[in-house]
Scaffold this motif. Structure first.
Motif, PDB file in Angstrom:
ATOM      1  N   MET A 317     -80.373-109.545 -87.456  1.00 16.47           N
ATOM      2  CA  MET A 317     -81.029-109.010 -86.259  1.00 16.47           C
ATOM      3  C   MET A 317     -81.601-110.104 -85.373  1.00 16.47           C
ATOM      4  O   MET A 317     -81.425-110.102 -84.162  1.00 16.47           O
ATOM      5  N   SER A 318     -82.310-111.043 -85.976  1.00 15.97           N
ATOM      6  CA  SER A 318     -83.071-112.017 -85.200  1.00 15.97           C
ATOM      7  C   SER A 318     -82.168-113.025 -84.503  1.00 15.97           C
ATOM      8  O   SER A 318     -81.190-113.513 -85.079  1.00 15.97           O
ATOM      9  N   ARG A 319     -82.524-113.345 -83.274  1.00 11.94           N
ATOM     10  CA  ARG A 319     -81.814-114.377 -82.511  1.00 11.94           C
ATOM     11  C   ARG A 319     -82.693-115.623 -82.334  1.00 11.94           C
ATOM     12  O   ARG A 319     -82.378-116.500 -81.535  1.00 11.94           O
ATOM     13  N   ILE A 320     -83.789-115.690 -83.071  1.00  9.08           N
ATOM     14  CA  ILE A 320     -84.689-116.848 -82.997  1.00  9.08           C
ATOM     15  C   ILE A 320     -84.239-117.854 -84.049  1.00  9.08           C
ATOM     16  O   ILE A 320     -84.203-117.549 -85.236  1.00  9.08           O
ATOM     17  N   THR A 321     -83.897-119.046 -83.612  1.00  7.18           N
ATOM     18  CA  THR A 321     -83.318-120.038 -84.516  1.00  7.18           C
ATOM     19  C   THR A 321     -84.147-121.301 -84.649  1.00  7.18           C
ATOM     20  O   THR A 321     -83.744-122.237 -85.345  1.00  7.18           O
ATOM     21  N   HIS A 322     -85.300-121.362 -83.982  1.00  5.75           N
ATOM     22  CA  HIS A 322     -86.103-122.591 -83.992  1.00  5.75           C
ATOM     23  C   HIS A 322     -87.574-122.230 -84.070  1.00  5.75           C
ATOM     24  O   HIS A 322     -88.015-121.241 -83.476  1.00  5.75           O
ATOM     25  N   LEU A 323     -88.330-123.014 -84.812  1.00  4.95           N
ATOM     26  CA  LEU A 323     -89.781-122.853 -84.832  1.00  4.95           C
ATOM     27  C   LEU A 323     -90.321-122.968 -83.411  1.00  4.95           C
ATOM     28  O   LEU A 323     -89.904-123.840 -82.646  1.00  4.95           O
ATOM     29  N   MET A 324     -91.265-122.080 -83.043  1.00  8.73           N
ATOM     30  CA  MET A 324     -91.782-122.040 -81.672  1.00  8.73           C
ATOM     31  C   MET A 324     -93.274-122.359 -81.581  1.00  8.73           C
ATOM     32  O   MET A 324     -93.836-122.383 -80.494  1.00  8.73           O
TER      33      MET A 324
END
Length: 410
Positions: A317-324
């Protein structure tokens, strides 16, 4: 891609889509803002272009925007430096009661221009102010439980946050654009589709009737008692983006230890390599490679030594690939499991909550605290559930749920 004084700035089209997602999808658990409803827009001044786009979409919907454009640039630091104890604890009850009564929704934008602005401030001061505003949070939570209030939060990229995680400002914005499906022609429709998937997933995991979860991995051996009459929830618009599936367990049944490989950013502090040991539901020992003094002050805040949330994110599901360096994103990064210390989510109660008293919530093991602090790990973990039938079942492994296929939800 437009530049403003040499600094990357999202296009008007991206800001329009971003605002549409928040106004037309995120509010009211995916229903969106309706004509005549009042929405409080809380936006830092550096994100005024997004504030303008939000105001336009609220007006297009026939809603009533109340704009609160807050100043950035050491205003918070000055407040905590100069405020005395009485000022730190001051709570304008009538003002906040009137606001809680008036608004139907709230949209809050996070735009941290200096992650370390409060680093030199005694955390006790910040926590005291947070504690003083708890009555307001309780009022709007009660409205939310009765489906008379909703909220969402979203992120505005700043150079300081991008630098903190080793990205350019454009790369940081690209994470936001991808995570929120702003690269789609119709991101609202995409969020509605995702919401349908999440509804099926959370119903499937609720229907398993899980009594316990056992989380195992190289940095964890933790048992969590889910408790009576619990249901699992998903973002459903609260937070953009939100990919997690979570519940609020009975805090009294937490046993074991857990270590987190992602840092906690909170009130100008960074806490790294947190490790917690639980006995009979309470943190019995803790450590961190940096920021341990702050961690101690946080944990010793009322009921912040107990668990309020257990959460899993499916990497499909998630499209977040980098620590923010922002919990809104880091708690939804692909392949993560996390817990939160502090307050529980009462909408994870599966029964009729209208008549429940404070004593009832306490008996059910829903933790009550002025804080809610999410702690994240992205290492590989296996989660084994013990069902009400006594059956044991691996429900999460290699970053995804084992019993659910996104293609089977429609």
């Amino acid at each position: 891609m437009p530049q403003s004084n040499g600094i990357y700035h999202p296009t008007d089209d991206i800001l329009k889509k971003y605002a549409q997602v928040m106004v037309h999808f995120a509010l009211a658990k995916g229903r969106g803002l309706q004509r005549g409803e009042v929405v409080l827009l809380r936006v830092p001044d550096v994100a005024k272009d997004l504030a303008r786009a939000l105001q336009r979409e609220v007006l297009i919907s026939g809603g009533h925007p109340i704009m609160r454009l807050s100043p950035t640039g050491n205003f918070d630091k000055d407040f905590f430096e100069y405020a005395n104890e009485e000022q730190l604890a001051f709570f304008p009850r009538d003002y906040f009661q009137a606001q809680a009564n008036l608004i139907d929704h709230q949209i809050a934008i996070i735009a941290d221009v200096d992650p370390y602005e409060l680093q030199a401030i005694d955390p006790r001061k910040v926590l005291l102010t947070s504690q003083s505003t708890k009555p307001y949070r309780d009022w709007v939570t009660e409205k939310e439980m009765n489906n008379r209030f909703s909220w969402t939060a979203a992120l505005w990229a700043t150079p300081a946050k991008a630098q903190e995680v080793g990205l350019t400002l454009e790369e940081y914005w690209q994470q936001i654009i991808n995570a929120c499906f702003l690269d789609y022609d119709d991101p609202v429709a995409k969020w509605q589709e995702l919401n349908r998937q999440q509804q099926v997933l959370k119903q499937k995991i609720t229907d398993l009737d899980i009594q316990w979860v056992h989380v195992e991995g190289e940095d964890v051996d933790l048992k969590v008692f889910i408790g009576e009459q619990r249901r699992w929830q998903s973002g459903s618009g609260a937070n953009i983006p939100s990919f997690e599936v979570f519940t609020s367990p009975d805090w009294r049944g937490t046993e074991g230890w857990i270590r987190f490989n992602q840092p906690l950013y909170r009130y100008g502090n960074v806490v790294k390599d947190i490790e917690l040991q639980f006995k009979k539901g309470v943190i019995s020992s803790f450590s961190a490679s940096s920021g341990q003094d702050f961690l101690q002050k946080m944990i010793t805040t009322e009921n912040s030594d107990k668990i309020g949330e257990f959460s899993l994110t499916d990497q499909r599901m998630s499209r977040i690939t980098h620590l923010m360096a922002e919990i809104l994103y880091d708690e939804n990064i692909t392949n993560n499991t996390h817990i939160a210390l502090g307050s529980a989510y009462r909408d994870c109660y599966a029964g009729d909550s209208a008549s429940l008293t404070a004593q009832d919530w306490e008996k059910l093991g829903f933790n009550d605290s002025p804080l809610h602090s999410d702690l994240i790990s992205t290492t590989d973990r296996r989660v084994t559930a013990t069902l009400a039938t006594g059956e044991k079942m691996v429900i999460y492994e290699h970053g995804q749920f084992t019993f659910w296929d996104p293609d089977d939800t429609f």
